[in-house]
Design a protein around this motif. Structure first.
Motif, PDB file in Angstrom:
ATOM      1  N   LEU A  23      66.405 -21.283 -24.693  1.00  0.00           N
ATOM      2  CA  LEU A  23      66.251 -22.774 -24.208  1.00  0.00           C
ATOM      3  C   LEU A  23      67.349 -23.113 -23.645  1.00  0.00           C
ATOM      4  N   ILE A  24      68.580 -22.475 -24.091  1.00  0.00           N
ATOM      5  CA  ILE A  24      69.835 -23.125 -23.510  1.00  0.00           C
ATOM      6  C   ILE A  24      69.884 -22.667 -21.797  1.00  0.00           C
ATOM      7  N   ILE A  30      67.056 -26.142 -15.435  1.00  0.00           N
ATOM      8  CA  ILE A  30      66.494 -27.101 -15.000  1.00  0.00           C
ATOM      9  C   ILE A  30      67.594 -28.063 -14.626  1.00  0.00           C
ATOM     10  N   SER A  31      68.880 -28.414 -15.320  1.00  0.00           N
ATOM     11  CA  SER A  31      69.816 -29.021 -14.945  1.00  0.00           C
ATOM     12  C   SER A  31      70.450 -28.859 -13.609  1.00  0.00           C
ATOM     13  N   GLY A 190      70.527 -36.317 -18.083  1.00  0.00           N
ATOM     14  CA  GLY A 190      71.154 -36.620 -19.196  1.00  0.00           C
ATOM     15  C   GLY A 190      70.553 -36.200 -20.457  1.00  0.00           C
ATOM     16  N   ILE A 191      69.134 -36.220 -20.351  1.00  0.00           N
ATOM     17  CA  ILE A 191      68.446 -35.649 -21.524  1.00  0.00           C
ATOM     18  C   ILE A 191      68.682 -34.453 -21.743  1.00  0.00           C
ATOM     19  N   ILE A 192      68.674 -33.479 -20.525  1.00  0.00           N
ATOM     20  CA  ILE A 192      68.780 -32.098 -20.830  1.00  0.00           C
ATOM     21  C   ILE A 192      70.100 -31.631 -21.371  1.00  0.00           C
ATOM     22  N   LEU A 195      70.219 -32.141 -24.788  1.00  0.00           N
ATOM     23  CA  LEU A 195      69.445 -31.114 -25.472  1.00  0.00           C
ATOM     24  C   LEU A 195      70.335 -30.005 -25.652  1.00  0.00           C
ATOM     25  N   GLN A 196      71.035 -29.624 -24.550  1.00  0.00           N
ATOM     26  CA  GLN A 196      71.990 -28.593 -24.572  1.00  0.00           C
ATOM     27  C   GLN A 196      73.066 -28.532 -25.717  1.00  0.00           C
ATOM     28  N   ILE A 197      73.427 -29.838 -25.710  1.00  0.00           N
ATOM     29  CA  ILE A 197      74.580 -30.037 -26.944  1.00  0.00           C
ATOM     30  C   ILE A 197      73.943 -29.968 -28.373  1.00  0.00           C
ATOM     31  N   SER A 198      72.782 -30.362 -28.541  1.00  0.00           N
ATOM     32  CA  SER A 198      72.288 -30.246 -29.720  1.00  0.00           C
ATOM     33  C   SER A 198      72.033 -28.612 -30.245  1.00  0.00           C
TER      34      SER A 198
END
Length: 233
Positions: A23-24, A30-31, A190-192, A195-198
């Motif tokens: 996922l990362i 995508i980023s 910003g959303i991605i 998500l990466q931080i989470s």
């Protein structure tokens, strides 16, 4: 049994961590795509929108200077020679041709290309009208020259300016679309990033749980050895 339990837990953790890493990596790709999209949008705003908008400004300036030069020749008391006025008009024509070529090098949407084609036709028609006005001046028919300059000439000039205004309106519309697309890419980025931080936090928690479970499994082994020694006594 304890080791089989540990192996099962480690396998589940490995699968979970592998999924998180996938996922990362996907989020990173995508980023990167979003960042490239933002860069392309801003580059297009400068190259394909700001440059043409500036070009339209210079085209308008040259058109008005042509109109003013011919008007001064017709209505001013200190008239210049037709050859001098013609040289001034041809200089502005060369500048206009250069600006049009610069405009054509940018990315043009269909509506924009159609409007530019109409503008080029209007420029050609207006240049022919200027030559007719100067020819009448050389022949001494200033009244006819003024009438040609005022009536058909004014309408042709106005149509040419309307073409430029239409091109300017297209630049504004497409520029707004590019800004809107950039905002969407920024929001997605910003959303991605969130998500990466989470995912990074979840990965850290999984590692902590694995370390804790391995310590819990190892402690009973040490206690079992002590109990064996106690039974021997």
């Amino acid at each position: 049994m304890k080791w089989s339990f540990v192996i099962q837990q480690k396998f589940k953790a490995a699968v979970l961590l592998g999924g998180i890493m996938a996922l990362i990596v996907g989020a990173t790709l995508i980023s990167r795509y979003n960042v490239e999209g933002i860069d392309e949008s801003f580059s297009s705003i400068y190259k394909d929108r700001l440059v043409p908008a500036t070009t339209i400004l210079y085209l308008t300036e040259n058109l008005y200077r042509k109109r003013l030069s011919l008007e001064n020749h017709l209505y001013s008391d200190a008239q210049q020679s037709p050859e001098h006025v013609k040289a001034q008009l041809r200089a502005h024509d060369r500048s206009i041709d250069s600006l049009i070529r610069l405009f054509e090098k940018t990315y043009l949407v269909d509506e924009e290309a159609k409007s530019l084609h109409g503008f080029k036709n209007q420029i050609s028609n207006y240049a022919k009208l200027e030559n007719q006005v100067l020819a009448l001046c050389v022949a001494g028919s200033f009244a006819e020259a003024k009438q040609l300059f005022s009536a058909p000439g004014g309408a042709t000039f106005e149509s040419t300016i309307l073409n430029l205004n239409e091109l300017a309106a297209i630049q504004s519309t497409i520029g707004k679309d590019l800004v809107r697309a950039s905002k969407v890419n920024v929001a997605s980025f910003g959303i991605i990033s969130f998500l990466q931080i989470s995912l990074a936090i979840v990965t850290g928690l999984v590692v902590i749980v694995l370390i804790r479970n391995s310590q819990i499994v190892q402690k009973p082994r040490a206690n079992s050895k002590k109990s064996q020694y106690f039974n021997l006594n």
